[in-house]
Scaffold this motif. Sequence first.
Motif, PDB file in Angstrom:
ATOM      1  N   LEU A  91       9.775  16.887  11.593  1.00  0.00           N
ATOM      2  CA  LEU A  91       9.575  16.565  10.175  1.00  0.00           C
ATOM      3  C   LEU A  91       9.524  15.052   9.971  1.00  0.00           C
ATOM      4  CD1 LEU A  91       9.385  17.484   7.216  1.00  0.00           C
ATOM      5  CD2 LEU A  91      11.891  17.498   7.147  1.00  0.00           C
ATOM      6  N   ALA A  92      10.379  14.304  10.681  1.00  0.00           N
ATOM      7  CA  ALA A  92      10.390  12.849  10.548  1.00  0.00           C
ATOM      8  C   ALA A  92       9.077  12.253  11.043  1.00  0.00           C
ATOM      9  CB  ALA A  92      11.572  12.265  11.326  1.00  0.00           C
ATOM     10  N   ARG A  93       8.522  12.789  12.167  1.00  0.00           N
ATOM     11  CA  ARG A  93       7.233  12.292  12.658  1.00  0.00           C
ATOM     12  C   ARG A  93       6.120  12.559  11.653  1.00  0.00           C
ATOM     13  NH1 ARG A  93       8.998  14.659  17.541  1.00  0.00           N
ATOM     14  NH2 ARG A  93       7.556  16.412  17.236  1.00  0.00           N
ATOM     15  N   ARG A  94       6.182  13.703  11.016  1.00  0.00           N
ATOM     16  CA  ARG A  94       5.171  14.045  10.000  1.00  0.00           C
ATOM     17  C   ARG A  94       5.244  13.052   8.834  1.00  0.00           C
ATOM     18  NH1 ARG A  94       3.027  19.227   9.483  1.00  0.00           N
ATOM     19  NH2 ARG A  94       1.722  19.561   7.632  1.00  0.00           N
ATOM     20  N   MET A  95       6.473  12.757   8.400  1.00  0.00           N
ATOM     21  CA  MET A  95       6.646  11.788   7.308  1.00  0.00           C
ATOM     22  C   MET A  95       6.137  10.410   7.712  1.00  0.00           C
ATOM     23  SD  MET A  95      10.489  12.778   6.073  1.00  0.00           S
ATOM     24  CE  MET A  95      10.881  14.331   5.267  1.00  0.00           C
ATOM     25  N   GLY A  96       6.455   9.994   8.960  1.00  0.00           N
ATOM     26  CA  GLY A  96       6.023   8.680   9.412  1.00  0.00           C
ATOM     27  C   GLY A  96       4.511   8.571   9.500  1.00  0.00           C
ATOM     28  N   LEU A  97       3.852   9.622   9.987  1.00  0.00           N
ATOM     29  CA  LEU A  97       2.394   9.590  10.088  1.00  0.00           C
ATOM     30  C   LEU A  97       1.739   9.501   8.713  1.00  0.00           C
ATOM     31  CD1 LEU A  97      -0.184   9.832  11.803  1.00  0.00           C
ATOM     32  CD2 LEU A  97       0.026  12.318  11.604  1.00  0.00           C
ATOM     33  N   LEU A  98       2.317  10.162   7.708  1.00  0.00           N
ATOM     34  CA  LEU A  98       1.691  10.233   6.379  1.00  0.00           C
ATOM     35  C   LEU A  98       2.206   9.173   5.412  1.00  0.00           C
ATOM     36  CD1 LEU A  98       1.732  14.108   5.845  1.00  0.00           C
ATOM     37  CD2 LEU A  98      -0.228  12.707   6.463  1.00  0.00           C
ATOM     38  N   HIS A  99       3.146   8.319   5.831  1.00  0.00           N
ATOM     39  CA  HIS A  99       3.812   7.451   4.850  1.00  0.00           C
ATOM     40  C   HIS A  99       2.847   6.463   4.194  1.00  0.00           C
ATOM     41  CE1 HIS A  99       3.731   4.324   7.939  1.00  0.00           C
ATOM     42  NE2 HIS A  99       4.167   3.454   7.038  1.00  0.00           N
ATOM     43  N   ASP A 100       1.814   5.999   4.912  1.00  0.00           N
ATOM     44  CA  ASP A 100       0.854   5.035   4.348  1.00  0.00           C
ATOM     45  C   ASP A 100      -0.483   5.680   4.005  1.00  0.00           C
ATOM     46  OD1 ASP A 100       2.230   2.714   4.022  1.00  0.00           O
ATOM     47  OD2 ASP A 100       1.696   1.840   5.958  1.00  0.00           O
ATOM     48  N   ILE A 101      -0.503   6.995   3.786  1.00  0.00           N
ATOM     49  CA  ILE A 101      -1.765   7.686   3.518  1.00  0.00           C
ATOM     50  C   ILE A 101      -2.427   7.183   2.236  1.00  0.00           C
ATOM     51  CG2 ILE A 101      -0.761   9.572   2.159  1.00  0.00           C
ATOM     52  CD1 ILE A 101      -3.474   9.920   4.865  1.00  0.00           C
ATOM     53  N   GLY A 102      -1.619   6.636   1.317  1.00  0.00           N
ATOM     54  CA  GLY A 102      -2.176   6.107   0.071  1.00  0.00           C
ATOM     55  C   GLY A 102      -3.069   4.899   0.283  1.00  0.00           C
ATOM     56  N   GLY A 144      -2.685   1.614  -8.690  1.00  0.00           N
ATOM     57  CA  GLY A 144      -1.272   1.918  -8.534  1.00  0.00           C
ATOM     58  C   GLY A 144      -0.767   1.518  -7.152  1.00  0.00           C
ATOM     59  N   GLN A 145       0.560   1.709  -6.919  1.00  0.00           N
ATOM     60  CA  GLN A 145       1.182   1.407  -5.632  1.00  0.00           C
ATOM     61  C   GLN A 145       0.752   2.456  -4.610  1.00  0.00           C
ATOM     62  OE1 GLN A 145       2.934  -1.225  -4.910  1.00  0.00           O
ATOM     63  NE2 GLN A 145       3.058  -2.067  -6.971  1.00  0.00           N
ATOM     64  N   HIS A 146       0.510   2.014  -3.368  1.00  0.00           N
ATOM     65  CA  HIS A 146      -0.014   2.953  -2.377  1.00  0.00           C
ATOM     66  C   HIS A 146       1.005   4.048  -2.046  1.00  0.00           C
ATOM     67  CE1 HIS A 146       2.273   0.340   0.421  1.00  0.00           C
ATOM     68  NE2 HIS A 146       2.326   1.398   1.188  1.00  0.00           N
ATOM     69  N   ALA A 147       2.317   3.753  -2.177  1.00  0.00           N
ATOM     70  CA  ALA A 147       3.323   4.778  -1.898  1.00  0.00           C
ATOM     71  C   ALA A 147       3.243   5.920  -2.909  1.00  0.00           C
ATOM     72  CB  ALA A 147       4.712   4.151  -1.909  1.00  0.00           C
ATOM     73  N   VAL A 148       3.093   5.575  -4.175  1.00  0.00           N
ATOM     74  CA  VAL A 148       2.993   6.603  -5.220  1.00  0.00           C
ATOM     75  C   VAL A 148       1.681   7.376  -5.087  1.00  0.00           C
ATOM     76  CG1 VAL A 148       2.952   6.988  -7.706  1.00  0.00           C
ATOM     77  CG2 VAL A 148       4.438   5.227  -6.751  1.00  0.00           C
ATOM     78  N   ILE A 149       0.596   6.632  -4.816  1.00  0.00           N
ATOM     79  CA  ILE A 149      -0.706   7.292  -4.627  1.00  0.00           C
ATOM     80  C   ILE A 149      -0.634   8.262  -3.458  1.00  0.00           C
ATOM     81  CG2 ILE A 149      -3.126   6.902  -4.051  1.00  0.00           C
ATOM     82  CD1 ILE A 149      -2.871   4.156  -5.414  1.00  0.00           C
ATOM     83  N   GLY A 150      -0.018   7.827  -2.347  1.00  0.00           N
ATOM     84  CA  GLY A 150       0.088   8.689  -1.170  1.00  0.00           C
ATOM     85  C   GLY A 150       0.917   9.931  -1.431  1.00  0.00           C
ATOM     86  N   SER A 151       2.007   9.787  -2.201  1.00  0.00           N
ATOM     87  CA  SER A 151       2.835  10.964  -2.498  1.00  0.00           C
ATOM     88  C   SER A 151       2.064  11.991  -3.320  1.00  0.00           C
ATOM     89  CB  SER A 151       4.099  10.527  -3.233  1.00  0.00           C
ATOM     90  OG  SER A 151       3.781  10.008  -4.515  1.00  0.00           O
ATOM     91  N   LYS A 152       1.274  11.511  -4.290  1.00  0.00           N
ATOM     92  CA  LYS A 152       0.462  12.440  -5.091  1.00  0.00           C
ATOM     93  C   LYS A 152      -0.597  13.119  -4.225  1.00  0.00           C
ATOM     94  CE  LYS A 152       1.046   9.913  -9.435  1.00  0.00           C
ATOM     95  NZ  LYS A 152       0.370   9.122 -10.491  1.00  0.00           N
ATOM     96  N   LEU A 153      -1.171  12.358  -3.288  1.00  0.00           N
ATOM     97  CA  LEU A 153      -2.186  12.919  -2.402  1.00  0.00           C
ATOM     98  C   LEU A 153      -1.579  13.995  -1.498  1.00  0.00           C
ATOM     99  CD1 LEU A 153      -5.194  12.137  -2.135  1.00  0.00           C
ATOM    100  CD2 LEU A 153      -4.589  10.781  -0.157  1.00  0.00           C
ATOM    101  N   ALA A 154      -0.390  13.712  -0.945  1.00  0.00           N
ATOM    102  CA  ALA A 154       0.274  14.692  -0.082  1.00  0.00           C
ATOM    103  C   ALA A 154       0.651  15.955  -0.855  1.00  0.00           C
ATOM    104  CB  ALA A 154       1.515  14.054   0.540  1.00  0.00           C
ATOM    105  N   LYS A 155       1.135  15.775  -2.081  1.00  0.00           N
ATOM    106  CA  LYS A 155       1.491  16.927  -2.901  1.00  0.00           C
ATOM    107  C   LYS A 155       0.271  17.780  -3.222  1.00  0.00           C
ATOM    108  CE  LYS A 155       3.965  18.104  -7.157  1.00  0.00           C
ATOM    109  NZ  LYS A 155       4.644  17.546  -8.356  1.00  0.00           N
TER     110      LYS A 155
END
Length: 520
Positions: free
Chosen positions: A359-370, A379-390
């Motif tokens: 699970l941690a590797r999955r989070m690390g791979l996707l953390h900068d997806i935004g 917007g901030q890339h972290a918030v954009i990435g979280s919306k994209l992952a959701k």
Amino acid sequence: MNEYNILIGIIAFVTGFVIAFWVKGKMQSQRIKSAEREISQILDDARRTSGTMIKEARLEVKDRLLKMKSEFDNDTKETRSELKKKERRLIQKEENVDRKIDQFERRERDFLRKEKKLMRRDEELERKEIKYKELIEEQKSQLEKISGFTAEQAKELLIRAMENEARHEGAKLIKRIENEAKEQADKNAKDIIATAIQRYAGDFVAERTVSVVQLPSDEMKGRIIGREGRNIRALEAATGIDLIIDDTPEAVILSGFNPVRREVARLSLMRLISDGRIHPARIEDIVKKVGKEVDLAIKEAGEQAAFDLNVHGIHSELIKYIGRLKFRTSYAQNVLQHSIEVGVLSGIMASELGLNSKLARRMGLLHDIGKAVDHEIEGQHAVIGSKLAKKFGETPKVVDAIAAHHEDVPPNSVYDLLIQAADGLSGARPGARKELLENYIKRLEDLEKIANSFSGVANTYAIQAGRELRIIVESGIISDEEATLLGRDVAKKIEESLTFPGQIKVVVIRETRVVEYANK
């Protein structure tokens, strides 16, 4: 006979002379009469003309008099109307002044009445205050008589009772805290370790927005521009990237915020240069082919990254977004390689802490997806990435870790802190990112200068490569409430004064020290 002829001649001469004189007189008489008639006619004409002129002059004088009279009447009417208006205005003003004077007089009377009322009320309050003091003193004396204690003795007794009660409550609170600490010791230890690792933070995120294509010779610049600029316009329209052709020898600069489009433009231009056939139709054909190849490469890069980290079940669209990070850089660090490094580090730390490493590797791979779409979405890339992952079905834990890895939202679990720490470690690795020492020092100095510009600040420290600013304030000048406002004001001034990517954490520290000395 001769004498007779002479006589006849003389008579004829005299007769002719008389006749001639008479004829001449007659003619003069007629001329005189004719002249008298002409003179008489001229006089008559003159009399008639003068009479006419006199009549016309009189009529003109009358007309002028009438006009002057009418103009005078009009001016008089206008003047009278203006005077009447002014008179009405003056009357209205006088009436308004009278009304205001009446209002002022009424207000003055009201103020005097209220002042007298307030004075009476103050007198009553003073009398009541004196009476209340007397009643309180009387009650104190009665209480002292009833209890048998003086006021000081009763106060001391009450303080002792409260102190004993506080000690008892404090002991129970300490016991409860110790029990809770024992129960949550493992979790707290993991949080402390993760927070300590997080202190080793990384640097800011910056973008590279240009690519450089080397040319075999400067003559190729003219062929790229084309006749009347049609080739360069066709290439810019097909790729959406700006081409900058300047005095740089044997080089063309591609400028654009979209790294994928910039890569398509770079590859297309390189193929056109090697092929040599540069015209609008050929440009469109090459751009389409290269675009398909880049899309395929993006998908393969995303699948390879997921395979290397042993992360499966990621949505196909997210795989494409991961692959797009291959063309994104941060301080010259490739974002896809950075994401893989963060995934590896997160998995290692999770294993050491007894957490779910997959699970941690999955989070690390996707953390900068935004960052794959932050040039398209505000917007901030972290918030954009979280919306994209959701959107593509990732679990709430993964979504929270993506959103919290730059503290755009508060961390909710130890995984969030692990991703922050791994992100900082990957960015801070020697050689991973590039930045001039002068710029780095200047940013820290600017941050400390902004904080020191506020009153009540004792010391400031820019730490974690400028991502955190700690402000120590003087407790005698700044209260707790003012410390909160100070933190907001400093953060706002930093936003207005400096240009920086990511975020800067502002921490205001206020402490109160009490020093006493025991002497013998």
